[in-house]
Design a protein around this motif. Structure first.
Motif, PDB file in Angstrom:
ATOM      1  N   LYS A   1      12.023   5.486  -0.157  1.00 53.37           N
ATOM      2  CA  LYS A   1      11.965   4.104   0.343  1.00 53.37           C
ATOM      3  C   LYS A   1      11.957   3.191  -0.894  1.00 53.37           C
ATOM      4  CE  LYS A   1       8.138   5.061   2.944  1.00 53.37           C
ATOM      5  NZ  LYS A   1       7.113   5.075   4.026  1.00 53.37           N
TER       6      LYS A   1
ATOM      7  N   ASP B   1       0.389   5.955   2.104  1.00 54.64           N
ATOM      8  CA  ASP B   1       1.684   5.290   2.246  1.00 54.64           C
ATOM      9  C   ASP B   1       1.684   3.969   1.468  1.00 54.64           C
ATOM     10  OD1 ASP B   1       4.325   5.319   3.837  1.00 54.64           O
ATOM     11  OD2 ASP B   1       3.551   3.302   4.192  1.00 54.64           O
ATOM     12  N   ASP B   2       0.579   3.250   1.577  1.00 52.81           N
ATOM     13  CA  ASP B   2       0.475   1.959   0.873  1.00 52.81           C
ATOM     14  C   ASP B   2       0.389   2.158  -0.646  1.00 52.81           C
ATOM     15  OD1 ASP B   2       0.540   0.848   3.381  1.00 52.81           O
ATOM     16  OD2 ASP B   2      -1.547   0.199   3.414  1.00 52.81           O
TER      17      ASP B   2
ATOM     18  N   ASP C   1       6.384  -3.435  -0.019  1.00 57.69           N
ATOM     19  CA  ASP C   1       5.222  -4.111   0.585  1.00 57.69           C
ATOM     20  C   ASP C   1       4.894  -5.406  -0.165  1.00 57.69           C
ATOM     21  OD1 ASP C   1       4.891  -2.160   2.506  1.00 57.69           O
ATOM     22  OD2 ASP C   1       3.173  -1.180   1.549  1.00 57.69           O
TER      23      ASP C   1
ATOM     24  N   GLN D   1      -2.012   6.476   6.009  1.00 63.46           N
ATOM     25  CA  GLN D   1      -1.415   5.147   5.788  1.00 63.46           C
ATOM     26  C   GLN D   1      -1.891   4.560   4.456  1.00 63.46           C
ATOM     27  OE1 GLN D   1       1.137   3.552   7.556  1.00 63.46           O
ATOM     28  NE2 GLN D   1       1.108   2.156   5.819  1.00 63.46           N
TER      29      GLN D   1
ATOM     30  N   ASP E   1       3.865   3.031  -1.822  1.00 62.04           N
ATOM     31  CA  ASP E   1       4.788   1.901  -1.781  1.00 62.04           C
ATOM     32  C   ASP E   1       4.798   1.144  -3.109  1.00 62.04           C
ATOM     33  OD1 ASP E   1       6.375   0.518   0.677  1.00 62.04           O
ATOM     34  OD2 ASP E   1       5.892  -0.938  -0.886  1.00 62.04           O
TER      35      ASP E   1
HETATM   36 MG    MG Z   1       4.755   1.692   4.095  1.00 62.18          MG
END
Ligand code: MG
Ligand code: IPE
Ligand code: IPE
Ligand code: MG
Ligand code: MG
Length: 326
Positions: free
Chosen positions: A225, A211-212, A230, A208, A215
């Motif tokens: 994405k 993932d951050d 975020d 995660q 982002d």
């Molecule tokens: Mg995310």
């Protein structure tokens, strides 16, 4: 024993055989749609790889592996509504392509289908009961994590440890449970099951964090994405929280203000926040923390007393997750 690419290929074949082409089309088509977009399928691969540490009839674990992947896709459908996200896996999100009500109801149906697969596993009643308990626990934890994530958008006093707990709940425990359930189907010992869970929980936190990072720092051509999503949603990620700590008082105030005003256009806000993140050299700080979780994960994998060769797929996924771009 299957290598990582063999696991991925064989499970991929299994997934393509699972079809949901039923009436009403408006309910089932979005399920086929989101599954057809693929994704990395990390969680079911983890289930199979964990199973393989302790048993060798891999097909036995497929319904459980698919349970986890269906559940994951259900959370994505609802998460994209909650995060107002336009893109998923490089394509329109379900609620954008269809509508919000469709995203809600098709998501609900996917959750039920996940239970249908879970209860179709051929195992004794004790094992099935254990699997259902693990799955219920993780499913509720993911909801808790998602609610914290949403709560944090609106509050300013979020600590790094609260953030870490939130990502543990919304993301890490599902990777952990995917592994745990694979081990349960294979009849692993309690201590091995605990270690595989802890491996997943730690690798999940690192996952995660990545993932951050992506982002904000991902390449929009390949990420799949919306980059900057975020920031647009005022997500209290490690990037944001740690930058507030690292920046000078004036810069930290500017960052805080970006998250607390509606006067700034989204594009400018994303650019400005990114500049402040860069000033804090936040990417390398986040990667250092990620590395710590990776190492904790490895120590739990090392503690499982099976042949090293059997662990290869797990070593490989773990290291790939750390440098993933998608
Ligand atoms: Mg995310
Ligand atoms: C996205 O998960 C949601 C998170 C928990 C970060 P993945 O990055 O595994 O998404 P897919 O399934 O590969 O698309
Ligand atoms: C998602 O976290 C976690 C769940 C779906 C439970 P994110 O909101 O960061 O996931 P992405 O970035 O949309 O995939
Ligand atoms: Mg979210
Ligand atoms: Mg999201």
């Amino acid at each position: 024993m299957q290598t990582l690419s063999q696991i991925s290929q064989s499970f991929g074949n299994y997934i393509t055989k699972q079809t949901f082409e039923k009436e009403p089309i408006a309910l089932y088509e979005p399920i086929t749609y989101i599954l057809s977009l693929g994704g990395k399928r990390i969680r079911p691969i983890l289930s199979v790889a964990a199973y393989q540490l302790f048993a060798d009839r891999v097909e036995e674990v497929y319904p459980v592996a698919f349970t986890v992947e269906l559940f994951h896709n259900f959370t994505l459908m609802h998460d994209d509504i909650m995060d107002d996200a336009p893109l998923r896996r490089g394509k329109a999100t379900v609620h954008t392509k269809y509508n919000v009500n469709t995203g809600i109801l098709s998501g609900d149906a996917m959750l039920i289908l996940a239970y249908e697969y879970l209860t179709s596993v051929s195992a004794d009643i004790k094992t099935v009961t254990k699997l259902i308990k693990v799955f219920n626990k993780v499913a509720l934890e993911v909801c808790e994590g998602q609610q914290f994530d949403i709560n944090f958008e609106k509050i300013n006093k979020v600590t790094i440890s609260e953030y870490l707990r939130m990502i543990e709940l919304k993301t890490a425990v599902l990777l952990a449970a995917a592994l745990e359930m694979g081990a349960i189907v294979a009849n692993a010992s309690e201590s091995d099951t605990e270690n595989i869970y802890e491996f997943g929980r730690n690798i999940g936190i690192a996952f995660q964090l990545q993932d951050d990072i992506l982002d904000t720092y991902g390449d929009s051509a390949t990420f799949g994405k919306k980059v900057g999503g975020d920031i647009a949603q005022n997500k209290k990620t490690y990037l944001y929280l740690k930058s507030l700590e690292l920046l000078s008082e004036t810069d930290a105030q500017q960052l805080f203000d970006c998250y607390n005003t509606s006067d700034i256009a989204e594009k400018e806000k994303i650019e400005k926040v990114k500049t402040l993140f860069d000033k804090a050299q936040i990417r390398s700080h986040a990667e250092t923390l990620q590395q710590e979780y990776y190492e904790k994960a490895m120590s739990h994998l090392n503690a499982i007393p099976v042949a090293e060769e059997l662990k290869q797929p797990l070593y490989q996924i773990a290291s790939e997750l750390m440098i993933r771009k998608v």
